[in-house]
Design a protein around this motif. Structure first.
Motif, short mmCIF file in Angstrom:
data_model
loop_
_atom_site.label_atom_id
_atom_site.label_comp_id
_atom_site.label_asym_id
_atom_site.label_seq_id
_atom_site.Cartn_x
_atom_site.Cartn_y
_atom_site.Cartn_z
N VAL A 72 0.92 -1.21 -0.04
CA VAL A 72 -0.11 -0.09 0.14
C VAL A 72 0.90 1.28 0.04
O VAL A 72 1.83 1.33 0.66
CB VAL A 72 -1.07 -0.03 1.04
CG1 VAL A 72 -1.69 1.45 1.27
CG2 VAL A 72 -1.99 -1.02 1.22
N GLY A 73 0.51 2.25 -0.96
CA GLY A 73 1.28 3.46 -1.05
C GLY A 73 2.67 3.26 -1.73
O GLY A 73 3.22 4.45 -2.11
N ARG A 74 2.80 2.31 -2.20
CA ARG A 74 4.39 2.36 -3.14
C ARG A 74 4.19 3.19 -4.28
O ARG A 74 4.95 3.73 -4.75
CB ARG A 74 4.42 0.61 -3.46
CG ARG A 74 5.54 0.71 -4.46
CD ARG A 74 7.07 0.90 -3.60
NE ARG A 74 7.21 -0.20 -2.78
CZ ARG A 74 7.81 -1.45 -2.76
NH1 ARG A 74 7.82 -1.74 -4.04
NH2 ARG A 74 8.04 -2.01 -1.79
N PHE A 75 2.84 3.15 -5.03
CA PHE A 75 2.75 3.93 -6.25
C PHE A 75 1.36 4.78 -6.01
O PHE A 75 0.66 4.47 -5.11
CB PHE A 75 2.60 2.92 -7.40
CG PHE A 75 3.70 1.97 -7.70
CD1 PHE A 75 4.76 2.63 -8.20
CD2 PHE A 75 3.72 0.77 -7.12
CE1 PHE A 75 5.91 1.56 -8.52
CE2 PHE A 75 4.82 0.07 -7.56
CZ PHE A 75 6.06 0.42 -8.00
N PRO A 76 1.55 5.82 -6.70
CA PRO A 76 -0.01 6.59 -6.77
C PRO A 76 -0.99 5.73 -7.11
O PRO A 76 -0.95 4.72 -7.96
CB PRO A 76 0.16 7.69 -7.65
CG PRO A 76 1.97 8.10 -7.82
CD PRO A 76 2.33 6.52 -7.53
N LEU A 77 -2.27 6.06 -6.41
CA LEU A 77 -3.45 5.34 -6.81
C LEU A 77 -3.74 5.50 -8.37
O LEU A 77 -3.82 6.79 -8.84
CB LEU A 77 -4.56 5.78 -5.69
CG LEU A 77 -6.01 4.77 -6.06
CD1 LEU A 77 -5.71 3.58 -5.18
CD2 LEU A 77 -6.91 5.76 -4.99
N LYS A 78 -4.30 4.42 -9.05
CA LYS A 78 -4.82 4.49 -10.44
C LYS A 78 -5.67 5.33 -10.52
O LYS A 78 -6.66 4.76 -9.70
CB LYS A 78 -4.86 3.12 -11.06
CG LYS A 78 -5.27 3.41 -12.42
CD LYS A 78 -5.22 1.97 -13.29
CE LYS A 78 -5.55 2.27 -14.69
NZ LYS A 78 -5.66 0.61 -15.31
N ILE A 79 -6.19 5.94 -11.43
CA ILE A 79 -7.36 6.94 -11.46
C ILE A 79 -8.06 6.47 -12.82
O ILE A 79 -7.49 6.35 -14.06
CB ILE A 79 -7.21 8.30 -11.76
CG1 ILE A 79 -6.15 8.93 -10.39
CG2 ILE A 79 -8.29 9.12 -11.85
CD1 ILE A 79 -6.79 8.57 -9.26
N VAL A 80 -9.28 6.05 -12.79
CA VAL A 80 -10.00 5.48 -13.96
C VAL A 80 -11.37 6.60 -14.08
O VAL A 80 -11.73 7.26 -13.04
CB VAL A 80 -10.48 4.16 -14.06
CG1 VAL A 80 -9.28 3.33 -13.49
CG2 VAL A 80 -11.30 3.94 -12.79
N SER A 81 -11.86 6.58 -15.34
CA SER A 81 -12.89 7.37 -15.57
C SER A 81 -14.29 6.73 -14.95
O SER A 81 -14.16 5.49 -14.67
CB SER A 81 -13.33 7.49 -17.21
OG SER A 81 -13.30 6.21 -17.63
#
Length: 237
Positions: free
Chosen positions: A204-213
């Motif tokens: 958790v927190g290793r990469f930014p959260l992916k944003i989807v439409s």
């Protein structure tokens, strides 16, 4: 990445009553020199299984088997048995994959995610779907995986526009919540008769959260487009 234990044989044994034991064919198999009655028995067994399957290939192969059984000596009997075995095996895999998708979607619905009727079909057609969390509409989970694969990638995602500013702390909290929900999802899938094992997990927190439409907006746009295509064209006056 998750891995589902293959339960296709169990599923199919519950659904199909096999007339006789199926014997795999190979160059060293006794069936290669078997008598015509024995080959005919094998063909009847495969015909019974194929008759319970929906694919057009199964229907076509049943017709070929019936033609062979109607002949005095089914010269293509061995070839037909091999082809039937391959097709039946593929159907096993397809049915097992369908059961896996159903168990996962039902589990997510039980966790408060907005699972709709057409999602299983969309998952198969697109190879991925996004399911919104009802209590937190700005977040959801993304499911990735082929229609026959026993591997599934699932992760928490943010829903919205990638151009908008994000609350990194909130995103981190939602990923943490999903980790706990995943343990509950495994339990729900187990209750449905499945089994999920973790291949690997991203901290958790290793990469930014992916944003989807917004999946709802995408679905509405698709419905509008289908309606437009189906609308009859008025003739010129």
């Amino acid at each position: 990445m998750l891995k589902f234990v293959d339960t296709s044989q169990t599923i199919m044994q519950d659904l199909l009553a096999r007339p006789i034991e199926r014997i795999p064919l190979s160059s060293h198999s006794p069936l290669m020199s078997a008598s015509a009655p024995r080959i005919a028995d094998e063909l009847r067994a495969r015909r019974a299984e194929l008759s319970m399957m929906k694919p057009a290939e199964a229907t076509s192969l049943v017709t070929e088997i019936e033609d062979a059984l109607a002949s005095p000596l089914p010269s293509k009997g061995q070839e037909l048995v091999k082809r039937a075995d391959l097709l039946i095996e593929e159907e096993f895999k397809a049915m097992a994959a369908e059961e896996r998708r159903r168990a996962v979607l039902e589990g997510l619905a039980g966790l408060g995610y907005e699972v709709s009727k057409g999602m299983a079909i969309a998952w198969v057609q697109n190879g991925q779907i996004v399911i919104r969390k009802a209590a937190n509409p700005g977040y959801g989970v993304e499911l990735l995986g082929g229609p026959r694969s026993d591997l599934l990638q699932v992760r928490a995602v943010g829903i919205g526009s990638s151009a908008e500013a994000r609350d990194a702390s909130r995103d981190h909290d939602m990923e943490t919540i999903w980790c706990g929900e995943f343990d509950r999802l495994k339990a729900l899938v187990a209750e449905a008769g499945g089994n999920v094992t973790m291949e690997f997990a991203r901290p958790v927190g290793r990469f930014p959260l992916k944003i989807v439409s917004d999946p709802g907006a995408s679905q509405e746009a698709e419905i509008v487009e289908r309606s437009r295509r189906a609308r009859p064209i008025s003739p010129p006056h």
